[in-house]
Design a protein around this motif. Structure first.
Motif, PDB file in Angstrom:
ATOM      1  N   CYS A  94       0.817  -1.220   0.000  1.00 38.72           N
ATOM      2  CA  CYS A  94       0.000   0.000   0.000  1.00 38.72           C
ATOM      3  C   CYS A  94       0.848   1.267   0.000  1.00 38.72           C
ATOM      4  O   CYS A  94       2.023   1.253   0.340  1.00 38.72           O
ATOM      5  N   GLU A  95       0.201   2.342  -0.395  1.00 36.98           N
ATOM      6  CA  GLU A  95       0.842   3.662  -0.402  1.00 36.98           C
ATOM      7  C   GLU A  95       0.824   4.221   1.017  1.00 36.98           C
ATOM      8  O   GLU A  95      -0.092   3.935   1.781  1.00 36.98           O
ATOM      9  N   PRO A  96       1.806   5.082   1.345  1.00 30.33           N
ATOM     10  CA  PRO A  96       1.818   5.668   2.691  1.00 30.33           C
ATOM     11  C   PRO A  96       0.572   6.504   2.985  1.00 30.33           C
ATOM     12  O   PRO A  96       0.187   6.645   4.144  1.00 30.33           O
ATOM     13  N   ASN A  97      -0.050   7.069   1.939  1.00 33.64           N
ATOM     14  CA  ASN A  97      -1.204   7.934   2.207  1.00 33.64           C
ATOM     15  C   ASN A  97      -2.519   7.160   2.341  1.00 33.64           C
ATOM     16  O   ASN A  97      -3.589   7.758   2.343  1.00 33.64           O
ATOM     17  N   ARG A  98      -2.437   5.825   2.485  1.00 29.20           N
ATOM     18  CA  ARG A  98      -3.623   5.008   2.721  1.00 29.20           C
ATOM     19  C   ARG A  98      -3.919   5.009   4.221  1.00 29.20           C
ATOM     20  O   ARG A  98      -3.050   4.652   5.015  1.00 29.20           O
ATOM     21  N   SER A  99      -5.120   5.391   4.602  1.00 30.44           N
ATOM     22  CA  SER A  99      -5.453   5.298   6.028  1.00 30.44           C
ATOM     23  C   SER A  99      -5.736   3.839   6.358  1.00 30.44           C
ATOM     24  O   SER A  99      -6.099   3.042   5.482  1.00 30.44           O
TER      25      SER A  99
END
Lengths: 161, 293
Positions: A18-23
């Motif tokens: 996942c991307e870091p900006n995924r909550s």
């Protein structure tokens, strides 16, 4: 940059990319299909998205998925045992502690965090444990009753096991 | 709503974190609990190209006490752990209570006291008691470590005294000595998930019935938590009778510059400074008992 993320989810080792900006909330709902955790305000105000992170109740909307690397996450889907509902879930049904049900998973996770550490809470302690969970239909009286009843049931089970 | 894109970095040491901050410049933000970072980033009121998560740095999660230095709280120590700590409740219950006033149970299980002050909101709940206690923050810097007195830490709305590359490692709160008492009280509409209309912290040193020293700090009524020197002057050297407390409350009104907003008008805040200054000193003298849970 995408990261490989390994964590324990409802007792099972889980690996996702996942991307870091995924909550954590979006990871759970949109990537893993665990839609029991609800998306309410996305401002860490309403508590509908409450999950347990290392046993602590947290707002999954204000938690990055990547923060969970190596940690333990439990959602509403992970608290039933052997196909049987958790006592808190049972008592929410028994006491009619919900109407629309949107706040319920978050309420139950906050209640679980409380009872896991404090099996004999006072009414004040119950109310404080759910202070970060908003309910806009039932009101709180029946929710507090359900949590107290669940505590009593769990204590009875523990004493008579 | 999707968060804006950023890079997420997890330094293993303070040196590494500090170097990253220097190297990456203003686009890099330090995060611990993230509860004051993630929602405002989603709302686009906070911008960050890099989030430097310091949770992986060992040795920053502690609560310690010794009679000389007082209470020590680490940068990664969560507000919930401070609120429930037997050590904090015993040696400085006002600090435990201030921690408990912040946001909600969920936020306090993730957010830290150091984060609460670094965020430097005018209404932050843990700022006033730390200022009134003359606490210090310990800072790791790229060149040297230093201490910043809490009275010099807040520089404006969301602005603190940290220089580029500096990271707060902890808070040191001097012990409450013989005859010293402290309290923090908050005026808000709701008990949880609400910001202070007014917050007042008081520290007094008594010799019998006479107040020999005092520090009052007001929250949510200026761009930062502010001391109330006029009120302190009224208290020092006097017996703390109801009349003196009332006079101190009136004096404190001159020490703040509140604004009108959605929570309260400037006039109302002004008047509540009067009431809550009085109550905060009274609460310090009364002490905490059952109301800590």
């Amino acid at each position: 940059m995408k990261k490989i993320l390994t964590f324990t989810l409802n007792g099972e080792k889980t690996e996702v990319i996942c991307e870091p900006n995924r909550s954590l909330l979006d990871l759970l709902r949109d990537d893993l299909g665990l839609t029991g955790t609800k998306k309410g305000c996305e401002e860490a105000e309403c508590g509908a998205c409450t999950v347990l992170l290392d046993g602590r109740p947290v707002n999954s909307c204000a938690t990055l998925a990547v923060e969970c690397e190596g940690h333990d996450v439990v959602t509403i889907e992970g608290i039933a045992r052997n196909g049987e509902l958790h006592p808190i879930q049972k008592q929410f049904i028994e006491k009619w502690a919900f109407q629309c049900g949107y706040c319920t998973p978050g309420m139950i996770m906050s209640a679980k965090a409380l009872l896991d550490h404090n099996p004999h809470p006072t009414e004040t302690e119950i109310r404080e444990a759910i202070e970060g969970n908003l309910c806009r239909c039932t009101g709180y009286a029946k929710i507090v009753e359900a949590i107290a009843a669940a505590a009593a049931e769990m204590n009875w089970e523990a004493e008579n096991a | 709503m999707v968060l804006p894109k950023f890079d997420y970095l997890t330094p293993a040491t303070l040196e590494e974190a500090s170097n990253l901050l220097v190297e990456l410049g203003a686009g890099a933000k330090v995060m611990a609990g993230g509860t004051d970072i993630i929602p405002p980033m989603r709302d686009k009121v906070l911008k960050a190209d890099y989030l430097i998560d310091i949770k992986g740095i060992p040795g920053l999660d502690y609560i310690e006490y010794d009679e000389k230095t007082g209470l020590k709280i680490g940068a990664l120590t969560k507000l919930y752990d401070i609120q429930t700590s037997e050590i904090v409740r015993k040696y400085n219950p006002a600090v435990a209570k201030a921690a408990k006033y912040v946001a909600s149970t969920q936020i306090r299980h993730k957010g830290t006291m150091v984060g609460n002050i670094c965020n430097a909101s005018p209404s932050c709940d843990t700022g006033p008691i730390l200022v009134a206690m003359n606490a210090k923050v310990t800072v790791h810097g790229p060149e040297k470590d230093r201490e910043i007195p809490m009275g010099e830490f807040f520089k404006g709305v969301k602005r603190n005294a940290l220089q580029p590359g500096e990271i707060v490692t902890g808070i040191v709160i001097p012990p409450l000595g013989e005859g010293e008492h402290a309290a923090y009280i908050k005026h808000a509409v709701r008990k949880a998930m609400d910001l202070a209309i007014v917050g007042v912290a008081a520290w007094v040193k008594m010799d019998g019935n006479v107040c020999v020293d005092a520090r009052i700090c007001l929250g949510a009524v200026a761009i930062t938590p502010v001391r109330a020197p006029s009120a302190e002057k009224v208290l020092i050297g006097k017996e703390l009778t109801p009349e003196v407390l009332a006079e101190a409350g009136v004096a404190a009104m001159a020490d703040c510059k509140p604004i009108s907003d959605v929570r309260a008008s400037a006039e109302y805040r002004h008047d509540m400074v009067r009431v809550f200054t009085k109550r905060a000193v009274r609460k310090a003298l009364e002490g905490y008992k059952e109301d800590l849970t």
